[in-house]
Design a protein around this motif. Structure first.
Motif, PDB file in Angstrom:
ATOM      1  N   PRO A 105      61.101  78.663  52.544  1.00  0.00           N
ATOM      2  CA  PRO A 105      60.980  77.031  52.458  1.00  0.00           C
ATOM      3  C   PRO A 105      59.787  76.563  52.907  1.00  0.00           C
ATOM      4  O   PRO A 105      59.467  75.266  52.758  1.00  0.00           O
ATOM      5  N   ARG A 106      58.971  77.234  53.573  1.00  0.00           N
ATOM      6  CA  ARG A 106      57.849  76.693  54.442  1.00  0.00           C
ATOM      7  C   ARG A 106      56.623  76.999  53.918  1.00  0.00           C
ATOM      8  O   ARG A 106      55.719  76.140  54.042  1.00  0.00           O
ATOM      9  N   ARG A 107      56.296  77.767  52.712  1.00  0.00           N
ATOM     10  CA  ARG A 107      54.905  77.753  52.437  1.00  0.00           C
ATOM     11  C   ARG A 107      54.596  76.793  51.584  1.00  0.00           C
ATOM     12  O   ARG A 107      55.490  76.556  50.421  1.00  0.00           O
ATOM     13  N   PRO A 108      53.536  76.129  51.813  1.00  0.00           N
ATOM     14  CA  PRO A 108      53.093  75.107  50.975  1.00  0.00           C
ATOM     15  C   PRO A 108      53.025  75.446  49.478  1.00  0.00           C
ATOM     16  O   PRO A 108      52.237  76.642  49.186  1.00  0.00           O
ATOM     17  N   LEU A 109      53.361  74.705  48.456  1.00  0.00           N
ATOM     18  CA  LEU A 109      53.237  74.914  47.107  1.00  0.00           C
ATOM     19  C   LEU A 109      52.587  73.827  46.466  1.00  0.00           C
ATOM     20  O   LEU A 109      52.682  72.633  46.948  1.00  0.00           O
ATOM     21  N   VAL A 110      51.556  73.929  45.577  1.00  0.00           N
ATOM     22  CA  VAL A 110      50.930  72.880  44.869  1.00  0.00           C
ATOM     23  C   VAL A 110      51.171  73.149  43.406  1.00  0.00           C
ATOM     24  O   VAL A 110      50.563  73.962  42.926  1.00  0.00           O
ATOM     25  N   LEU A 111      51.821  72.279  42.830  1.00  0.00           N
ATOM     26  CA  LEU A 111      51.882  72.310  41.220  1.00  0.00           C
ATOM     27  C   LEU A 111      50.785  71.726  40.729  1.00  0.00           C
ATOM     28  O   LEU A 111      50.297  70.298  41.318  1.00  0.00           O
ATOM     29  N   LEU A 112      49.921  72.371  39.973  1.00  0.00           N
ATOM     30  CA  LEU A 112      48.632  71.848  39.304  1.00  0.00           C
ATOM     31  C   LEU A 112      49.050  71.341  38.207  1.00  0.00           C
ATOM     32  O   LEU A 112      49.622  71.882  37.189  1.00  0.00           O
ATOM     33  N   LEU A 113      48.365  70.141  38.090  1.00  0.00           N
ATOM     34  CA  LEU A 113      48.455  69.362  36.599  1.00  0.00           C
ATOM     35  C   LEU A 113      47.213  68.787  36.315  1.00  0.00           C
ATOM     36  O   LEU A 113      46.407  68.238  37.197  1.00  0.00           O
ATOM     37  N   GLY A 114      47.004  68.679  35.009  1.00  0.00           N
ATOM     38  CA  GLY A 114      45.758  67.860  34.358  1.00  0.00           C
ATOM     39  C   GLY A 114      46.160  66.550  34.559  1.00  0.00           C
ATOM     40  O   GLY A 114      47.548  66.170  34.575  1.00  0.00           O
ATOM     41  N   ALA A 115      45.490  65.438  34.475  1.00  0.00           N
ATOM     42  CA  ALA A 115      45.627  64.020  34.613  1.00  0.00           C
ATOM     43  C   ALA A 115      46.561  63.680  33.389  1.00  0.00           C
ATOM     44  O   ALA A 115      47.538  62.401  33.572  1.00  0.00           O
ATOM     45  N   ASP A 116      46.497  64.028  32.077  1.00  0.00           N
ATOM     46  CA  ASP A 116      47.341  63.788  31.092  1.00  0.00           C
ATOM     47  C   ASP A 116      48.849  64.003  31.472  1.00  0.00           C
ATOM     48  O   ASP A 116      49.944  63.459  31.369  1.00  0.00           O
ATOM     49  N   ALA A 117      49.061  65.357  31.998  1.00  0.00           N
ATOM     50  CA  ALA A 117      50.498  65.982  32.405  1.00  0.00           C
ATOM     51  C   ALA A 117      50.718  65.004  33.410  1.00  0.00           C
ATOM     52  O   ALA A 117      52.026  64.719  33.526  1.00  0.00           O
ATOM     53  N   PHE A 118      50.154  64.556  34.358  1.00  0.00           N
ATOM     54  CA  PHE A 118      50.722  63.779  35.582  1.00  0.00           C
ATOM     55  C   PHE A 118      51.267  62.283  35.149  1.00  0.00           C
ATOM     56  O   PHE A 118      52.227  62.040  35.641  1.00  0.00           O
ATOM     57  N   ALA A 119      50.292  61.876  34.272  1.00  0.00           N
ATOM     58  CA  ALA A 119      50.757  60.525  33.807  1.00  0.00           C
ATOM     59  C   ALA A 119      52.128  60.497  33.132  1.00  0.00           C
ATOM     60  O   ALA A 119      52.727  59.652  33.004  1.00  0.00           O
ATOM     61  N   ALA A 120      52.377  61.835  32.630  1.00  0.00           N
ATOM     62  CA  ALA A 120      53.676  61.879  31.883  1.00  0.00           C
ATOM     63  C   ALA A 120      54.852  62.335  32.588  1.00  0.00           C
ATOM     64  O   ALA A 120      55.810  62.511  32.140  1.00  0.00           O
ATOM     65  N   LEU A 121      54.652  62.558  33.986  1.00  0.00           N
ATOM     66  CA  LEU A 121      55.402  63.127  34.885  1.00  0.00           C
ATOM     67  C   LEU A 121      56.953  62.346  34.847  1.00  0.00           C
ATOM     68  O   LEU A 121      58.002  63.056  34.764  1.00  0.00           O
TER      69      LEU A 121
END
Ligand code: ATP
Ligand code: MG
Length: 224
Positions: A105-121
């Motif tokens: 539960p403690r390891r930092p995870l970073v979901l990587l997205l391009g700006a187009d994918a982020f806007a569609a979140l």
């Protein structure tokens, strides 16, 4: 004492990768650098939900990602979404990753997205839960400016609340922050590559030669 790379955040990079190209590879490489990630785990989508069906099978897309990433020791490939019988939901993939003893539960995870994918979140299944499980790292993408005025209202509120200026802050907590980074602008898309191949034009220098050879050997993306 040498720094333990396992404590650095783990990047999670999902996509259709139909096919994988240098835009994806630079995104992962530059994310690792800007966000100080330990590794990047590539997770090709099996049956993506939010778009028309990929042109080639999940097996081939996975094989191309493996070829493209093979020589980078900081990249690993996760076949779980391809192996799963049901459609891919990122939130369920992250929940599963959190449950494995390796990450916990403690390891930092970073979901990587391009700006187009982020806007569609906001169209993603249980999108607000994503930030309980991971941070989000958003890469700039040519043609898709991160324009706050045009973000859906709920996403803008979430962005304002969670944006962190210092990408290094992603190390301090396991999840919940949003960071952006400006990668080398590469106006490459898989759509463009599929169009070139359909027209019998060369996609060379847009994606790795090994992937082009794989496409040729398996007669993927045939000419119209
Ligand atoms: P398609 O044209 O089929 O949608 P794509 O090139 O957008 O393909 P995806 O598999 O849809 O590739 O994208 C996976 C992830 O990579 C997404 O988060 C997307 O925003 C990001 N991405 C893809 N290409 C680039 C690029 N050239 N620059 C920045 N981000 C990119
Ligand atoms: Mg895309």
């Amino acid at each position: 004492m040498p720094e333990d790379w396992r404590e650095r955040p783990l990047g999670i990079f999902g996509g259709t990768f139909d096919p994988v190209h240098f835009g994806h590879l630079r995104l992962a490489e530059e994310a690792a650098d800007h966000l100080q990630l330990g590794e990047v785990r590539w997770i090709p989508a099996g049956q993506p939900l939010l778009r028309t069906a990929p042109q080639v099978s999940a097996r081939h897309r996975l094989a191309m990602v493996r070829l493209a990433t093979a020589r980078n020791p900081s990249f690993e490939v996760d076949a779980s979404e391809v192996d799963a019988a049901q459609p891919s939901y990122t939130v369920l993939t992250l929940e599963r990753l959190r449950q494995t003893s390796q990450l916990g539960p403690r390891r930092p995870l970073v979901l990587l997205l391009g700006a187009d994918a982020f806007a569609a979140l906001p169209g993603w299944h249980r999108w607000q839960s994503l930030l309980e499980l991971a941070h989000i790292g958003v890469a700039h993408r040519p043609g898709f400016p991160i324009d706050l005025a045009r973000l859906p209202k709920a996403l803008l509120a979430c962005y304002r609340e969670r944006f962190c200026e210092q990408a290094t802050a992603l190390r301090d907590t396991a999840a919940g922050r949003i960071a952006t980074f400006a990668m080398t602008p590469l106006g490459i898309s898989a759509t463009q590559i599929r169009t070139l191949l359909a027209n019998g034009s060369s996609p060379r220098y847009l994606l790795p030669d090994e992937v082009i050879a794989y496409i040729r050997n398996h007669r993927l993306y045939p000419e119209n």
